[in-house]
Design a protein around this motif. Sequence first.
Motif, PDB file in Angstrom:
ATOM      1  N   LEU A   1      46.898  44.697  34.539  1.00 41.14           N
ATOM      2  CA  LEU A   1      45.920  45.651  35.070  1.00 41.14           C
ATOM      3  C   LEU A   1      46.323  46.122  36.463  1.00 41.14           C
TER       4      LEU A   1
ATOM      5  N   LEU B   1      41.386  53.908  31.223  1.00 40.31           N
ATOM      6  CA  LEU B   1      40.577  53.363  30.120  1.00 40.31           C
ATOM      7  C   LEU B   1      41.477  52.765  29.050  1.00 40.31           C
TER       8      LEU B   1
ATOM      9  N   GLU C   1      36.472  65.481  39.134  1.00 39.34           N
ATOM     10  CA  GLU C   1      36.911  66.027  37.852  1.00 39.34           C
ATOM     11  C   GLU C   1      37.610  64.943  37.034  1.00 39.34           C
ATOM     12  N   VAL C   2      37.375  64.956  35.744  1.00 35.01           N
ATOM     13  CA  VAL C   2      38.031  63.973  34.878  1.00 35.01           C
ATOM     14  C   VAL C   2      39.477  64.397  34.677  1.00 35.01           C
ATOM     15  N   THR C   3      40.402  63.542  35.108  1.00 34.35           N
ATOM     16  CA  THR C   3      41.819  63.866  34.948  1.00 34.35           C
ATOM     17  C   THR C   3      42.437  62.928  33.923  1.00 34.35           C
ATOM     18  N   ILE C   4      43.717  63.138  33.711  1.00 40.01           N
ATOM     19  CA  ILE C   4      44.448  62.293  32.757  1.00 40.01           C
ATOM     20  C   ILE C   4      44.438  60.843  33.212  1.00 40.01           C
ATOM     21  N   ASP C   5      44.378  60.627  34.548  1.00 42.37           N
ATOM     22  CA  ASP C   5      44.395  59.256  35.066  1.00 42.37           C
ATOM     23  C   ASP C   5      43.230  58.436  34.533  1.00 42.37           C
ATOM     24  N   TRP C   6      42.063  59.047  34.398  1.00 38.85           N
ATOM     25  CA  TRP C   6      40.897  58.309  33.919  1.00 38.85           C
ATOM     26  C   TRP C   6      41.148  57.791  32.511  1.00 38.85           C
ATOM     27  N   TYR C   7      41.730  58.659  31.696  1.00 40.62           N
ATOM     28  CA  TYR C   7      41.972  58.247  30.315  1.00 40.62           C
ATOM     29  C   TYR C   7      43.032  57.163  30.247  1.00 40.62           C
ATOM     30  N   ILE C   8      44.070  57.291  31.099  1.00 38.64           N
ATOM     31  CA  ILE C   8      45.098  56.247  31.085  1.00 38.64           C
ATOM     32  C   ILE C   8      44.502  54.928  31.552  1.00 38.64           C
TER      33      ILE C   8
ATOM     34  N   LEU D   1      38.482  65.416  23.748  1.00 31.98           N
ATOM     35  CA  LEU D   1      39.853  65.798  24.081  1.00 31.98           C
ATOM     36  C   LEU D   1      40.394  66.867  23.139  1.00 31.98           C
TER      37      LEU D   1
ATOM     38  N   TYR E   1      46.531  67.111  27.781  1.00 37.49           N
ATOM     39  CA  TYR E   1      46.982  67.405  29.138  1.00 37.49           C
ATOM     40  C   TYR E   1      48.186  68.323  29.129  1.00 37.49           C
TER      41      TYR E   1
ATOM     42  N   ALA F   1      45.118  61.974  24.866  1.00 39.81           N
ATOM     43  CA  ALA F   1      44.864  62.489  26.216  1.00 39.81           C
ATOM     44  C   ALA F   1      46.074  63.262  26.722  1.00 39.81           C
TER      45      ALA F   1
ATOM     46  N   PRO G   1      32.386  64.142  33.789  1.00 35.06           N
ATOM     47  CA  PRO G   1      32.569  62.771  34.271  1.00 35.06           C
ATOM     48  C   PRO G   1      31.460  61.821  33.863  1.00 35.06           C
TER      49      PRO G   1
ATOM     50  N   THR H   1      44.902  71.196  33.659  1.00 35.02           N
ATOM     51  CA  THR H   1      45.360  70.877  32.312  1.00 35.02           C
ATOM     52  C   THR H   1      45.782  72.154  31.614  1.00 35.02           C
ATOM     53  N   ALA H   2      46.551  71.945  30.541  1.00 36.19           N
ATOM     54  CA  ALA H   2      47.040  73.087  29.778  1.00 36.19           C
ATOM     55  C   ALA H   2      45.865  73.780  29.090  1.00 36.19           C
TER      56      ALA H   2
ATOM     57  N   LEU I   1      49.079  54.082  38.719  1.00 36.75           N
ATOM     58  CA  LEU I   1      48.179  55.233  38.630  1.00 36.75           C
ATOM     59  C   LEU I   1      47.867  55.778  40.003  1.00 36.75           C
TER      60      LEU I   1
ATOM     61  N   PHE J   1      32.036  60.897  30.342  1.00 35.46           N
ATOM     62  CA  PHE J   1      33.193  60.002  30.278  1.00 35.46           C
ATOM     63  C   PHE J   1      32.802  58.590  30.669  1.00 35.46           C
TER      64      PHE J   1
ATOM     65  N   MET K   1      38.851  68.053  31.468  1.00 32.97           N
ATOM     66  CA  MET K   1      38.943  67.157  30.317  1.00 32.97           C
ATOM     67  C   MET K   1      37.628  66.413  30.143  1.00 32.97           C
ATOM     68  N   GLY K   2      36.553  67.134  30.161  1.00 27.62           N
ATOM     69  CA  GLY K   2      35.268  66.508  29.884  1.00 27.62           C
ATOM     70  C   GLY K   2      34.432  66.293  31.128  1.00 27.62           C
TER      71      GLY K   2
ATOM     72  N   VAL L   1      44.479  51.542  29.457  1.00 23.81           N
ATOM     73  CA  VAL L   1      45.067  50.290  29.939  1.00 23.81           C
ATOM     74  C   VAL L   1      44.049  49.157  29.854  1.00 23.81           C
TER      75      VAL L   1
END
Lengths: 102, 172
Positions: free
Chosen positions: B106, A12, A3-10, B48, A54, A50, B4, B122-123, B113, B7, B1-2, A14
């Motif tokens: 990085l 990207l 599942e796409v989580t907030i971590d993926w967006y963070i 988003l 979230y 993002a 994968p 998510t909300a 992370l 994404f 959130m979309g 970064v």
Amino acid sequence: MPEVTIDWYIALSVILFTIGSLGVLLRRNAIIIFMSVEMMLNSANLAFVAFARYLGDLDGQVLVFFVITVAAAEVAVGLALIVAIFRTKKSINIDDMNLLKG
Amino acid sequence: MGNPIIFLLLAIVAIGSAIGMLTSHNAVHSALYLVLNFATIGVFYIVLNAPFIAMVQITVYAGAIMVLFLFVIMLLGAEQLRGVTDVHGGERFHRAVAGLLAAVLLLSSALLLFQSETPAATAPMLDTSPTALGLHLFSGYVFPFEVTGLLLLVSMIGVFIFGKTKKRGKDA
């Protein structure tokens, strides 16, 4: 399928920020340095949106709105500066902008 | 959130265009890569649930700001800017330091992370229509909004002054 989580967006965000900072550090063309700064601002905006999604909070999107406005003002002033510098020095290579160096 | 897959595809386009902007020698190519990057981020905004921000991104960033960039590049004839000055000996060292700094950034953020445990849930979807966003903006952010208007005015006056002193200098 993960599942796409907030971590993926963070992540990207970064990565884009790092590429932008590398552009600021490595390139010599003042216009390209400006473009890299814009990309860094954009990566921060991506993280803002993002997080807004979230947390279910509109504040993030409002902040992005302000950041875009400030970026537009900054670009106008910065490009006017670059044009002014180019008119006097006939170059926008930042290695040539060393009058303050003494 | 979309999805994968979507994404990952969009992320590949975004990172690829960013690297293209960083590495291309022609400034016009850099600007066009950056337009692609901004458009991709606009699609991310739609994913988003931020359609208004996505439209602002396309019109203001990919439209107005990049047209300004391209205009200045072509006005100055700065497409090909190679070493005007001599490449000093420390160039390779500087590049290595920059790469090292980027790697540290990085790696440290990747470490953060992986250590964090954010819940995947998510909300619920918010109402993010322009009406809702405008109500939110004008109910809690009136003063910042006014300050932003002042900022735009000041920057406009600044640009006028930058353009004007040149002409006066030429006449004198």
